[in-house]
Design a protein around this motif. Structure first.
Motif, PDB file in Angstrom:
ATOM      1  N   GLY C  81       0.825  -1.213   0.000  1.00  0.00           N
ATOM      2  CA  GLY C  81       0.000   0.000   0.000  1.00  0.00           C
ATOM      3  C   GLY C  81       0.855   1.256   0.000  1.00  0.00           C
ATOM      4  O   GLY C  81       0.586   2.211  -0.733  1.00  0.00           O
ATOM      5  N   MET C  82       1.916   1.243   0.822  1.00  0.00           N
ATOM      6  CA  MET C  82       2.790   2.415   0.905  1.00  0.00           C
ATOM      7  C   MET C  82       3.461   2.701  -0.438  1.00  0.00           C
ATOM      8  O   MET C  82       3.504   3.854  -0.893  1.00  0.00           O
ATOM      9  CB  MET C  82       3.859   2.169   1.958  1.00  0.00           C
ATOM     10  CG  MET C  82       4.095   3.334   2.859  1.00  0.00           C
ATOM     11  SD  MET C  82       5.300   2.859   4.108  1.00  0.00           S
ATOM     12  CE  MET C  82       6.785   2.757   3.103  1.00  0.00           C
ATOM     13  N   TRP C  84       2.384   1.670  -3.345  1.00  0.00           N
ATOM     14  CA  TRP C  84       1.360   2.022  -4.332  1.00  0.00           C
ATOM     15  C   TRP C  84       1.084   3.527  -4.270  1.00  0.00           C
ATOM     16  O   TRP C  84       1.026   4.198  -5.298  1.00  0.00           O
ATOM     17  CB  TRP C  84       0.065   1.239  -4.087  1.00  0.00           C
ATOM     18  CG  TRP C  84      -0.974   1.543  -5.126  1.00  0.00           C
ATOM     19  CD1 TRP C  84      -0.992   1.062  -6.408  1.00  0.00           C
ATOM     20  CD2 TRP C  84      -2.105   2.404  -5.002  1.00  0.00           C
ATOM     21  NE1 TRP C  84      -2.067   1.576  -7.084  1.00  0.00           N
ATOM     22  CE2 TRP C  84      -2.775   2.405  -6.251  1.00  0.00           C
ATOM     23  CE3 TRP C  84      -2.627   3.173  -3.972  1.00  0.00           C
ATOM     24  CZ2 TRP C  84      -3.938   3.137  -6.484  1.00  0.00           C
ATOM     25  CZ3 TRP C  84      -3.776   3.902  -4.203  1.00  0.00           C
ATOM     26  CH2 TRP C  84      -4.419   3.885  -5.446  1.00  0.00           C
ATOM     27  N   ILE C  85       0.916   4.047  -3.051  1.00  0.00           N
ATOM     28  CA  ILE C  85       0.692   5.481  -2.905  1.00  0.00           C
ATOM     29  C   ILE C  85       1.888   6.258  -3.453  1.00  0.00           C
ATOM     30  O   ILE C  85       1.728   7.255  -4.164  1.00  0.00           O
ATOM     31  CB  ILE C  85       0.434   5.823  -1.419  1.00  0.00           C
ATOM     32  CG1 ILE C  85      -0.947   5.308  -1.022  1.00  0.00           C
ATOM     33  CG2 ILE C  85       0.554   7.320  -1.180  1.00  0.00           C
ATOM     34  CD1 ILE C  85      -1.315   5.576   0.415  1.00  0.00           C
ATOM     35  N   GLY C  86       3.101   5.765  -3.163  1.00  0.00           N
ATOM     36  CA  GLY C  86       4.298   6.446  -3.634  1.00  0.00           C
ATOM     37  C   GLY C  86       4.352   6.558  -5.143  1.00  0.00           C
ATOM     38  O   GLY C  86       4.573   7.642  -5.697  1.00  0.00           O
ATOM     39  N   GLN C  87       4.110   5.441  -5.839  1.00  0.00           N
ATOM     40  CA  GLN C  87       4.244   5.493  -7.298  1.00  0.00           C
ATOM     41  C   GLN C  87       3.073   6.256  -7.931  1.00  0.00           C
ATOM     42  O   GLN C  87       3.243   6.925  -8.944  1.00  0.00           O
ATOM     43  CB  GLN C  87       4.381   4.093  -7.907  1.00  0.00           C
ATOM     44  CG  GLN C  87       3.269   3.127  -7.613  1.00  0.00           C
ATOM     45  CD  GLN C  87       2.193   3.147  -8.659  1.00  0.00           C
ATOM     46  OE1 GLN C  87       2.447   3.490  -9.810  1.00  0.00           O
ATOM     47  NE2 GLN C  87       0.988   2.803  -8.266  1.00  0.00           N
ATOM     48  N   GLN C  88       1.885   6.195  -7.297  1.00  0.00           N
ATOM     49  CA  GLN C  88       0.766   6.971  -7.831  1.00  0.00           C
ATOM     50  C   GLN C  88       1.081   8.462  -7.746  1.00  0.00           C
ATOM     51  O   GLN C  88       0.853   9.219  -8.695  1.00  0.00           O
ATOM     52  CB  GLN C  88      -0.500   6.655  -7.022  1.00  0.00           C
ATOM     53  CG  GLN C  88      -1.737   7.298  -7.600  1.00  0.00           C
ATOM     54  CD  GLN C  88      -2.765   7.586  -6.537  1.00  0.00           C
ATOM     55  OE1 GLN C  88      -2.858   6.890  -5.533  1.00  0.00           O
ATOM     56  NE2 GLN C  88      -3.560   8.611  -6.761  1.00  0.00           N
ATOM     57  N   THR C  89       1.614   8.883  -6.586  1.00  0.00           N
ATOM     58  CA  THR C  89       1.964  10.283  -6.397  1.00  0.00           C
ATOM     59  C   THR C  89       3.005  10.720  -7.429  1.00  0.00           C
ATOM     60  O   THR C  89       2.894  11.807  -8.019  1.00  0.00           O
ATOM     61  CB  THR C  89       2.516  10.480  -4.965  1.00  0.00           C
ATOM     62  OG1 THR C  89       1.557   9.961  -4.045  1.00  0.00           O
ATOM     63  CG2 THR C  89       2.762  11.945  -4.673  1.00  0.00           C
ATOM     64  N   LEU C  91       3.652   9.364 -10.487  1.00  0.00           N
ATOM     65  CA  LEU C  91       3.113   9.433 -11.854  1.00  0.00           C
ATOM     66  C   LEU C  91       2.217  10.659 -12.030  1.00  0.00           C
ATOM     67  O   LEU C  91       2.130  11.213 -13.121  1.00  0.00           O
ATOM     68  CB  LEU C  91       2.347   8.154 -12.201  1.00  0.00           C
ATOM     69  CG  LEU C  91       3.176   6.880 -12.365  1.00  0.00           C
ATOM     70  CD1 LEU C  91       2.308   5.738 -12.864  1.00  0.00           C
ATOM     71  CD2 LEU C  91       4.345   7.079 -13.324  1.00  0.00           C
ATOM     72  N   ASN C  92       1.542  11.077 -10.938  1.00  0.00           N
ATOM     73  CA  ASN C  92       0.670  12.247 -11.023  1.00  0.00           C
ATOM     74  C   ASN C  92       1.437  13.543 -11.256  1.00  0.00           C
ATOM     75  O   ASN C  92       0.855  14.546 -11.663  1.00  0.00           O
ATOM     76  CB  ASN C  92      -0.173  12.384  -9.758  1.00  0.00           C
ATOM     77  CG  ASN C  92      -1.412  11.528  -9.832  1.00  0.00           C
ATOM     78  OD1 ASN C  92      -1.747  11.014 -10.902  1.00  0.00           O
ATOM     79  ND2 ASN C  92      -2.089  11.378  -8.719  1.00  0.00           N
ATOM     80  N   ILE C 171       9.025  14.839  -2.146  1.00  0.00           N
ATOM     81  CA  ILE C 171       9.054  13.399  -2.391  1.00  0.00           C
ATOM     82  C   ILE C 171      10.422  12.831  -2.068  1.00  0.00           C
ATOM     83  O   ILE C 171      10.549  11.789  -1.425  1.00  0.00           O
ATOM     84  CB  ILE C 171       8.666  13.100  -3.857  1.00  0.00           C
ATOM     85  CG1 ILE C 171       7.173  13.395  -4.049  1.00  0.00           C
ATOM     86  CG2 ILE C 171       8.974  11.656  -4.202  1.00  0.00           C
ATOM     87  CD1 ILE C 171       6.650  12.977  -5.385  1.00  0.00           C
ATOM     88  N   ARG C 174      10.864  12.652   1.619  1.00  0.00           N
ATOM     89  CA  ARG C 174      10.036  11.560   2.123  1.00  0.00           C
ATOM     90  C   ARG C 174      10.714  10.198   1.932  1.00  0.00           C
ATOM     91  O   ARG C 174      10.828   9.404   2.871  1.00  0.00           O
ATOM     92  CB  ARG C 174       8.708  11.597   1.369  1.00  0.00           C
ATOM     93  CG  ARG C 174       7.894  10.369   1.413  1.00  0.00           C
ATOM     94  CD  ARG C 174       7.068  10.303   2.653  1.00  0.00           C
ATOM     95  NE  ARG C 174       6.406   9.031   2.737  1.00  0.00           N
ATOM     96  CZ  ARG C 174       5.689   8.619   3.741  1.00  0.00           C
ATOM     97  NH1 ARG C 174       5.533   9.394   4.773  1.00  0.00           N
ATOM     98  NH2 ARG C 174       5.128   7.456   3.751  1.00  0.00           N
TER      99      ARG C 174
END
Lengths: 219, 219, 219, 219
Positions: C81-82, C84-89, C91-92, C171, C174
């Protein structure tokens, strides 16, 4: 109808995405069932034994073992491909979903998940009329649910503006012809179940290739 | 062509979503094949036996057991990644699909589902020319289906306006070069199948890394 | 750079969809590893034997057997989950992809596919420093690939207009803080591997909950 | 709140796509658990033995073996379908996500991944009150996380403009009624666990069919 029912499950795109996911998993797992037979890999035999380098026999053995499974995989893949195209075409005629359409479509997807089981049963018992009936029952079920979804979408006003009555007729006729041909193939099973299976496979290959020759381009 | 064939399977986005699903499942399952060897976990041995705390030997054993599988996973992952990029690039050149293109693409996806099997066969029999030929047959099949899809899309007028003939030439040349190099690697198998396999791996790593050095940046 | 390399793999949406598919399969299979122990189901015992109706012991046994696996599942799910959030952020922050970014991201996804294996290894050998190092190596690899992707996207001009330098800094900081904390937890393994594992779990739970208390809201 | 927390996990579409993937894998694997019992396939018996062609007995045996599993599959599929509709409806009320909502939703998806395990446990021990409590605990957990997500989305201002307070009330009432009925069914387990299970199944079938008869159209 409660307010919950009015706001629930409006999103046609999400329904399509769920369908794509289910079809993708079913298709991939169907083919991943192919396994290299265990206990024959090279590291189980002596690397330096005489003739080991040029010994292709275990590979031939593995391939002939996998051969029939391969054909069944292909049959299952074609069946799933045909229904994937069918449901995609249906959803494209609509411009929104509602809760009942979503449940009808979920019941369609349940039938899709059963395709690998029905195919494997038929593969295990190709001489059994009962296994053939189970396989056919799944195909028939999928066809009936597709017709029900179409009928519901028309009545509930979910169709897009670009959808004309001739589109609905075309899809209904298409489903009807294919289901009639399936039923005709199954009716021949007292002669030989292999004949029935062969006809169903031929029908699905024809549906994929769709050769530009009358009447084979009709279904 | 019936009206059903005209309205069926128009949605390029859905085709892409199905592809992404199939690639995702194939890639993940490839790697999930890695297993910690059973019967060596700590809870099977006495926790308080002498030296248990610092005994790293079973872990080394598990890792060396998994080592070769890991390389094969990586090879399969690179192959799938290369074809994923290839089909994404192709679909981006088009702005709609039709039923025939969808079936051609489904046949491409069937070949993708076979990649894990062909890779596992090669891993089990790395000295076998037959296993190498099976692996290569899948790669060749995938290349030919890609060319067929491109040819069909051009003839059926499915290409987007932004797609120029030089884009088609670039993709065709790309597929041709890669397939020629695969064939050249396989032709060397009478010398040693390990040489062929090594060259294929090198080709795929090069394709992923694409170093900015001539001529390695060409394929 | 060839024309093929210029037109290949532009589609950021498809890259996101492939990622979602891979994460979804990895997360689900992680949890589907939980199994009811075979040979204890009620139909194996006599239904009408004395006390069968109120005998809850085999259920307790099954649940205690599954207990530790459940915790490991949860750990793996939080880790996935962590990231997933990282790569989504990430790519956005971009508005297009290219072939190199796609390959970097594919290498990230390869590391994601390895998370279940590394987690299972750690679960089988919780006292082993080697297993802990393997687990940590995967986390470190994922962090480094994320930084590489960010660096590449900036240099290749793939960032969206709405992305400011302070987003990149946020990022990078982080990723740096999380990786430092992982490394600090691993450095303590000569004291006890359980201490290291406990700290990693605590870090990931904190990352999910992100309590509004300084300094725990920082990572 | 750090800048990372402000820019992380904004994309509602990606969250929906991950959910669709997880539901798709869970639904498909649930049904793929159906297996043709090994060792009964035709090729294990002599093809030419007397009566082999018309011997349907092993097929009947396989089907009766699969029968109860089939019902459980259907129950699991209905449960997953109901929660899929629920979370889709929720996400449609919002127009963006943030990091906390994403984590709440990930915790919801973790509960979804547990549904197949809880269903299999109940199927293995249908007479056990403990197994029923585990199953119910998962349903209750899912309902509570849904309420938490709604509450958080409202407070954090993530709701879309088209979402009115009556939509929130409708969803909250819906979740409340369903959870109350689940609890009522479980409370009856001292009489018979079969009664409780039957009531839960009836509730889920009713939820799918939603017959236009008062009061069955309310939940």
């Amino acid at each position: 109808m409660t307010r919950y029912h009015r706001i629930a499950a409006q999103d046609l795109g999400r329904l399509g995405a769920l369908s794509d996911g289910i079809f993708a998993v079913a298709m991939t797992l169907l083919v991943l069932d192919l396994h290299v037979p265990a206990g024959e890999a090279w590291h189980e035999r002596s690397l330096w034994s005489a003739g080991a380098v040029s010994d292709e026999q275990p590979v031939w053995h593995a391939l002939t073992h996998v051969g029939p499974q391969f054909l069944i995989c292909l049959l299952g893949f074609l069946t799933l491909g045909m229904f994937w195209i069918g449901q995609q075409t249906q959803l494209n005629l609509m411009d929104r979903a509602d809760r009942s359409l979503t449940w009808i479509h979920l019941m369609f997807l349940f039938g899709i998940c059963l395709v690998p089981f029905a195919t494997a049963l038929l593969a295990a018992f190709p001489q059994s009329r009962l296994a053939l009936l189970v396989y056919w029952a799944d195909l028939l079920y999928l066809g009936l649910v597709q017709l029900a979804a179409l009928r519901y979408a028309r009545r509930a006003g979910l169709l897009a503006e670009h959808t004309g009555p001739e589109d609905l007729t075309a899809i209904r006729r298409r489903i009807g012809i294919v289901q009639l041909l399936y039923a005709a193939a199954v009716v021949l099973c007292p002669i030989s179940t292999y004949l029935s299976i062969g006809l169903i496979i031929a029908l699905q290959v024809n549906s994929a290739v769709s050769p530009p020759i009358h009447p084979f381009d009709r279904f």
